[in-house]
Design a protein around this motif. Structure first.
Motif, mmCIF file in Angstrom:
data_model
loop_
_atom_site.group_PDB
_atom_site.id
_atom_site.type_symbol
_atom_site.label_atom_id
_atom_site.label_comp_id
_atom_site.label_asym_id
_atom_site.label_seq_id
_atom_site.Cartn_x
_atom_site.Cartn_y
_atom_site.Cartn_z
ATOM 1 N N ALA A 186 0.828 -1.211 0.000
ATOM 2 C CA ALA A 186 0.000 0.000 0.000
ATOM 3 C C ALA A 186 0.858 1.254 0.000
ATOM 4 C CB ALA A 186 -0.926 -0.007 1.220
ATOM 5 N N LEU A 187 2.105 1.177 0.476
ATOM 6 C CA LEU A 187 2.955 2.359 0.601
ATOM 7 C C LEU A 187 3.226 3.039 -0.740
ATOM 8 C CD1 LEU A 187 4.645 4.205 2.390
ATOM 9 C CD2 LEU A 187 6.549 2.579 2.145
ATOM 10 N N PRO A 188 3.731 2.342 -1.779
ATOM 11 C CA PRO A 188 3.967 3.035 -3.047
ATOM 12 C C PRO A 188 2.683 3.550 -3.677
ATOM 13 C CG PRO A 188 4.328 0.677 -3.283
ATOM 14 C CD PRO A 188 4.194 0.949 -1.828
ATOM 15 N N LEU A 189 1.572 2.832 -3.490
ATOM 16 C CA LEU A 189 0.310 3.283 -4.062
ATOM 17 C C LEU A 189 -0.127 4.606 -3.418
ATOM 18 C CD1 LEU A 189 -2.178 2.874 -5.828
ATOM 19 C CD2 LEU A 189 -3.162 1.466 -3.997
ATOM 20 N N ILE A 190 -0.032 4.697 -2.095
ATOM 21 C CA ILE A 190 -0.441 5.923 -1.394
ATOM 22 C C ILE A 190 0.447 7.095 -1.795
ATOM 23 C CG2 ILE A 190 -0.591 6.999 0.876
ATOM 24 C CD1 ILE A 190 -1.356 4.242 1.994
ATOM 25 N N VAL A 191 1.766 6.863 -1.821
ATOM 26 C CA VAL A 191 2.690 7.946 -2.169
ATOM 27 C C VAL A 191 2.505 8.381 -3.613
ATOM 28 C CG1 VAL A 191 5.132 8.529 -2.424
ATOM 29 C CG2 VAL A 191 4.356 7.256 -0.422
ATOM 30 N N HIS A 192 2.241 7.433 -4.508
ATOM 31 C CA HIS A 192 2.045 7.791 -5.911
ATOM 32 C C HIS A 192 0.772 8.609 -6.104
ATOM 33 C CE1 HIS A 192 1.320 6.760 -10.331
ATOM 34 N NE2 HIS A 192 2.426 7.481 -10.299
ATOM 35 N N ARG A 198 -0.377 16.368 -6.362
ATOM 36 C CA ARG A 198 0.561 17.453 -6.084
ATOM 37 C C ARG A 198 0.752 17.689 -4.586
ATOM 38 N NH1 ARG A 198 1.096 16.465 -10.739
ATOM 39 N NH2 ARG A 198 0.856 17.866 -12.523
ATOM 40 N N TRP A 199 0.483 16.662 -3.757
ATOM 41 C CA TRP A 199 0.632 16.836 -2.308
ATOM 42 C C TRP A 199 2.090 16.694 -1.868
ATOM 43 C CZ3 TRP A 199 -3.956 13.106 -0.929
ATOM 44 C CH2 TRP A 199 -5.167 13.721 -1.288
ATOM 45 N N THR A 200 2.928 16.070 -2.725
ATOM 46 C CA THR A 200 4.326 15.865 -2.335
ATOM 47 C C THR A 200 5.236 16.975 -2.823
ATOM 48 O OG1 THR A 200 4.684 14.541 -4.339
ATOM 49 C CG2 THR A 200 4.051 13.355 -2.326
ATOM 50 N N GLY A 201 4.662 18.053 -3.367
ATOM 51 C CA GLY A 201 5.464 19.174 -3.846
ATOM 52 C C GLY A 201 6.399 19.746 -2.812
ATOM 53 N N PRO A 202 5.954 19.976 -1.593
ATOM 54 C CA PRO A 202 6.869 20.546 -0.574
ATOM 55 C C PRO A 202 8.057 19.642 -0.273
ATOM 56 C CG PRO A 202 4.580 20.819 0.096
ATOM 57 C CD PRO A 202 4.564 19.949 -1.115
ATOM 58 N N PHE A 203 7.934 18.357 -0.581
ATOM 59 C CA PHE A 203 9.042 17.433 -0.315
ATOM 60 C C PHE A 203 9.956 17.248 -1.527
ATOM 61 C CE2 PHE A 203 5.529 16.194 2.449
ATOM 62 C CZ PHE A 203 6.139 16.212 3.695
ATOM 63 N N GLY A 204 9.656 17.980 -2.603
ATOM 64 C CA GLY A 204 10.512 17.915 -3.783
ATOM 65 C C GLY A 204 9.929 17.147 -4.944
ATOM 66 N N GLY A 205 8.699 16.627 -4.836
ATOM 67 C CA GLY A 205 8.086 15.929 -5.954
ATOM 68 C C GLY A 205 7.825 14.460 -5.664
ATOM 69 N N ASP A 206 8.053 13.601 -6.670
ATOM 70 C CA ASP A 206 7.682 12.187 -6.616
ATOM 71 C C ASP A 206 8.612 11.412 -5.681
ATOM 72 O OD1 ASP A 206 6.595 9.757 -7.083
ATOM 73 O OD2 ASP A 206 7.243 9.593 -9.178
ATOM 74 N N LEU A 207 8.026 10.816 -4.628
ATOM 75 C CA LEU A 207 8.771 9.990 -3.677
ATOM 76 C C LEU A 207 8.564 8.498 -3.926
ATOM 77 C CD1 LEU A 207 8.037 11.956 -0.371
ATOM 78 C CD2 LEU A 207 10.136 11.989 -1.691
ATOM 79 N N THR A 208 7.864 8.168 -5.026
ATOM 80 C CA THR A 208 7.542 6.758 -5.287
ATOM 81 C C THR A 208 8.776 5.867 -5.377
ATOM 82 O OG1 THR A 208 5.587 7.513 -6.493
ATOM 83 C CG2 THR A 208 6.216 5.209 -6.752
ATOM 84 N N PRO A 209 9.865 6.268 -6.078
ATOM 85 C CA PRO A 209 11.034 5.373 -6.135
ATOM 86 C C PRO A 209 11.611 5.062 -4.768
ATOM 87 C CG PRO A 209 11.551 7.544 -7.049
ATOM 88 C CD PRO A 209 10.077 7.478 -6.896
ATOM 89 N N ALA A 210 11.569 6.033 -3.851
ATOM 90 C CA ALA A 210 12.078 5.780 -2.505
ATOM 91 C C ALA A 210 11.219 4.760 -1.779
ATOM 92 C CB ALA A 210 12.146 7.085 -1.717
ATOM 93 N N THR A 211 9.890 4.775 -2.029
ATOM 94 C CA THR A 211 9.021 3.791 -1.360
ATOM 95 C C THR A 211 9.315 2.379 -1.857
ATOM 96 O OG1 THR A 211 7.268 4.070 -3.012
ATOM 97 C CG2 THR A 211 7.212 5.520 -1.096
ATOM 98 N N PHE A 212 9.666 2.238 -3.133
ATOM 99 C CA PHE A 212 10.006 0.906 -3.618
ATOM 100 C C PHE A 212 11.342 0.436 -3.055
ATOM 101 C CE2 PHE A 212 6.699 1.344 -6.870
ATOM 102 C CZ PHE A 212 6.171 0.073 -6.811
ATOM 103 N N SER A 213 12.202 1.370 -2.714
ATOM 104 C CA SER A 213 13.418 0.976 -2.001
ATOM 105 C C SER A 213 13.064 0.394 -0.643
ATOM 106 C CB SER A 213 14.337 2.186 -1.835
ATOM 107 O OG SER A 213 15.468 1.851 -1.067
ATOM 108 N N VAL A 214 12.065 0.988 0.021
ATOM 109 C CA VAL A 214 11.598 0.428 1.286
ATOM 110 C C VAL A 214 11.060 -0.977 1.071
ATOM 111 C CG1 VAL A 214 9.928 0.696 3.168
ATOM 112 C CG2 VAL A 214 11.097 2.699 2.234
ATOM 113 N N MET A 215 10.335 -1.187 -0.046
ATOM 114 C CA MET A 215 9.808 -2.518 -0.339
ATOM 115 C C MET A 215 10.941 -3.513 -0.585
ATOM 116 S SD MET A 215 6.682 -2.069 0.023
ATOM 117 C CE MET A 215 6.209 -3.706 -0.467
ATOM 118 N N THR A 216 12.015 -3.055 -1.226
ATOM 119 C CA THR A 216 13.166 -3.929 -1.447
ATOM 120 C C THR A 216 13.786 -4.357 -0.127
ATOM 121 O OG1 THR A 216 13.601 -2.754 -3.524
ATOM 122 C CG2 THR A 216 15.375 -4.132 -2.655
#
Length: 531
Positions: A186-192, A198-216
């Motif tokens: 559910a983590l990458p789906l929620i972040v994506h 556009r809710w992740t704009g203050p954090f610099g944009g798309d955090l999806t690749p980092a969530t898949f690192s967590v999945m790894t």
């Protein structure tokens, strides 16, 4: 300047994924590890590309790195799906040949991304934000992006099905590990979804690749780490359960890790987790002075009906992780020596068949010159010892060169085969005919007499003449004939050459007398051309 939290997350993602891939690399011959390596490589390319993208200040550089990320984006769901199938069903291996649909979809996705300027299906527009404004660039997505995202989450949903239906605990996955991996999807789906809003704009944009690192990381700790430590599974990949010999895997601590059905049949008292049988101690723990290859020599424990050999089990980086003890059933033999004698007998039989093949003329199927030289010498030596007569005939097809020139070599070969067949039909018992080469033949007649030698020579001349093979190149008769030189005597020496010289001279006398006849050495009688 790029967002510090985003740079930190992406850097950690690249380092963690690359580190786990390096740690798993020595076991890359394992299908589960290969799937994990694909997943980790996808995360590294995706996160690394995202990191380089946000570091670019011009729009062309951002677009290039954004495109390159898709190589990792399409690899991540495939690696994840295959890894989940393997850890949820440890005894099932997904052949990569069955993944042609996901692979084809991945290739098409990458092609669409790199040709976006022509169709704008992935990104309808790309806008570079002013310096200091997050996320730095705004990619407005088209229908192609939506389809690729839906396909990606369809593969992730399929992997969720395998996780939910997995029988746990198993060799690679515990019940808690299964629940953590299923929930973590559910983590990458929620972040994506947050990125699309556009809710992740203050954090610099798309955090999806980092969530898949967590999945790894979750895959590593929940499934892969225990899978890498499972020596039994690693050996089963080498057809462990199907080999006919018994095979027992002994860990570095000397305890039995796994054994196959053949080993259980030969030694029913084997149990997992127990120490290896005491009778194996000499093989498993050889003295320091023993040769390094001593384990490869067969070892029979006292009173056992099997023999043992041992091989080390090493990772691809050479580190030993256990030992394979092979058990070979020798109960059907009364002793090891009898088993060896049986093997030697089989080898001798195979060598005898090979010897027979070497003694046969390939064209005519009768014995060749090699056979003639060996057997005729034996016959002459025996005849000299016994004081008995031996007959020797040398035969030559008349004017065979002209036959070849007139009819061609294929017809010449067929002629020689017919002649060889006709000659052998005249012989009986230990008598044999051999082809010396070309159109020349020899016949050996053990324990013969001059009358018998003369009769066989006459019969052979008649047998070839009666074949009626047309030969318009001979002035003798309009068909193929032979000339025969014969000798019958008690050998003076154990050597073949004196008799061979006499028979050869008699054959040339027959040719000079007109061919299609025989001449017996020591006689003025030149034979007949009729019966």
């Amino acid at each position: 300047m790029p967002s510090y939290p985003l740079v930190l997350c992406l850097t950690i993602a690249v380092v963690c994924s690359a580190g786990m891939a390096i740690a798993a690399w020595p076991r890359r011959d394992d299908p589960t590890v290969r799937a994990f390596l694909l997943l980790a490589a996808g995360v590294v390319i995706w996160s690394g590309g995202r990191l380089l993208e946000i570091s670019e200040s011009d729009i062309s550089g951002r677009i290039f790195w954004a495109k390159l990320q898709y190589v990792g984006i399409v690899a991540v769901p495939i690696g994840w799906l295959v890894a989940m199938v393997h850890v949820s069903r440890p005894h099932f291996v997904v052949p990569w040949s069955r993944l042609w649909v996901p692979v084809l979809a991945a290739v098409l996705s990458v092609v669409l991304v790199f040709t976006n300027e022509r169709h704008h299906l992935v990104w309808t527009s790309i806008e570079l934000m002013p310096p200091g404004v997050s996320p730095g660039a705004v990619f407005r997505h088209g229908i192609g992006y939506t389809i690729m995202a839906a396909w990606t989450y369809a593969l992730l949903g399929l992997s969720l099905y395998f996780l939910i239906t997995a029988r746990v605990p198993n060799a690679a996955l515990s019940r808690r590990g299964r629940n953590v991996l299923a929930s973590g999807l559910a983590l990458p789906l929620i972040v994506h979804l947050a990125y699309l809003q556009r809710w992740t704009g203050p954090f610099g944009g798309d955090l999806t690749p980092a969530t898949f690192s967590v999945m790894t990381v979750l895959v590593w700790f929940c499934a892969l780490r225990s899978h890498l430590e499972d020596v039994g599974h690693y050996a089963r990949l080498r057809v462990f359960d199907t080999i006919r010999e018994g095979c027992v895997i002994v860990g570095a601590d000397g305890c039995i890790v796994e054994f196959n059905p053949a080993a259980a049949h030969m030694l029913p008292e084997l149990e997992l987790g127990q120490s290896a049988p005491a009778a194996w101690h000499a093989l498993l723990h050889p003295p320091a002075t023993a040769p390094q290859d001593s384990g490869t020599n067969p070892f029979v424990p006292d009173g056992a009906r099997y023999e043992l050999t041992i091989e080390p089990v090493c990772r691809m980086d050479g580190k030993p992780i256990g030992r394979l003890v092979f058990m070979r059933d020798i109960s059907r033999y009364q002793s090891r020596e009898q088993a060896l004698a049986t093997q030697l007998g089989q080898t001798a039989e195979e060598l005898s068949r090979a010897q027979a093949d070497l003694d046969i003329d390939a064209l005519t199927g009768i014995p060749n010159r090699r056979y003639f030289q060996r057997e005729s010498l034996i016959t002459v030596s025996r005849a000299r010892e016994r004081g008995s007569e031996v007959g020797l005939l040398i035969l030559d097809v008349d004017l065979f060169k002209q036959f070849n020139d007139l009819y061609g070599h294929p017809c010449g070969d067929d002629c020689l085969r017919q002649v060889a067949t006709a000659l052998t039909r005249v012989l009986r018992g230990a008598q044999f005919c051999a082809r010396l080469g070309g159109e020349e033949f020899a016949v050996v007649l053990p324990d013969s007499t001059p009358d018998e030698t003369r009769t066989i020579a006459r019969s052979m001349v008649a047998a070839v003449r009666e074949l009626g093979i047309p030969h318009n190149g001979t002035p003798v008769q309009p068909f193929v004939t032979i000339s025969v030189g014969a000798v019958c005597a008690v050998p003076d020496t154990p050597r073949l050459e004196p008799l061979l010289h006499r028979a050869d001279s008699a054959m040339y006398r027959a040719k000079r007398a007109g061919r299609n006849r025989y001449v017996l050495d020591g006689s003025l009688y030149l034979g007949v051309t009729g019966n």
